[in-house]
Design an enzyme around this catalytic site. Structure first.
Site: not given
Ligand code: B4P
Length: 193
Positions: A14, A91, A130, A136, A147
């Protein structure tokens, strides 16, 4: 406005794909994860509250995230955004309903929901990598498992909500970042006015 929701399990890409979308379509970016992490870093009351949930892999309560989102959305609109990418929000079903209402009240709607489909084994591998690279606190094996369970139970049911109103675009999220982005852009071109 072009209002895109980027949707998927933790580690589905994402945040990664949002960066590309912002550049191509000149969108404002709202990542609830980034906003919460900034609050944690600044040691605010909201940050302290969020930390307790995030470190366990749980979701921050709906009312807290919904309020936070509304404020950030209004800031972006005020700054003249021509579109928004919602990254990591909604979410839960209540968050999805709140977003629909919030946008409707502002004369807007969700243009498309881009859902990134990635196999669980790959998700775990990406997040562990990551965790090693960026340190993190929620990217460790036990928290990743929690998660993923939260995603399957609370977030994944939103797909039905967006399928019903024909907003859902399922994208194969495995492979090179650029290839996945091309698939996303193809879907967005169809809804762009
Ligand atoms: P991403 O998948 O891009 O990670 P993210 O956006 O940070 O999503 P995530 O769900 O983990 O966290 P968020 O901050 O939203 O990438 C992951 C890794 O994969 C990276 O290292 C990237 O380089 C790699 N990658 C990507 N594409 C690739 C590919 N094609 N091939 C190989 N590698 C690849 O949320 C964090 C926490 O915040 C949640 O758990 C929750 O507790 C809270 N939160 C956030 N939003 C919330 C909401 N709306 N409601 C309630 N809690 C919330």
């Amino acid at each position: 406005m072009l209002n895109i929701v980027i949707f998927g399990a933790p580690g589905s890409g994402k945040g990664t794909q949002s960066e590309n979308l912002i550049k191509k379509y000149n969108l404002a970016h709202i990542s609830t994860g980034d906003v919460l992490r900034a609050e944690m870093k600044n040691g605010t009351e909201l940050g302290k509250l969020a930390e307790g949930y995030i470190s366990k892999g749980q979701l921050v309560p709906d009312e807290v995230v919904i309020d936070m989102l509304a404020k950030v959305l209004d800031e972006k609109i005020k700054a003249g955004a021509s579109g928004v990418i919602f990254d990591g929000f909604p979410r839960t079903i209540p968050q999805g309903e709140a977003l629909d209402k919030m946008l409707e009240a502002r004369g807007e709607e969700v243009s498309a929901v881009v859902s990134l489909d990635v196999e669980e084994e790959e998700l775990i591998e990406r997040l562990l990598k990551r965790g090693q690279e960026l340190g993190r606190s929620d990217d460790n094996y036990d928290t990743i498992k929690a998660r993923l369970e939260v995603y399957n139970n609370q977030t994944s049911p939103l797909k039905e909500h967006y399928k019903k109103n024909e907003k859902l675009h399922a994208i194969h999220g495995m492979g090179k970042v650029e290839e996945i982005f091309d698939r996303i852009a193809e879907a967005i071109e169809k809804v762009k006015k």
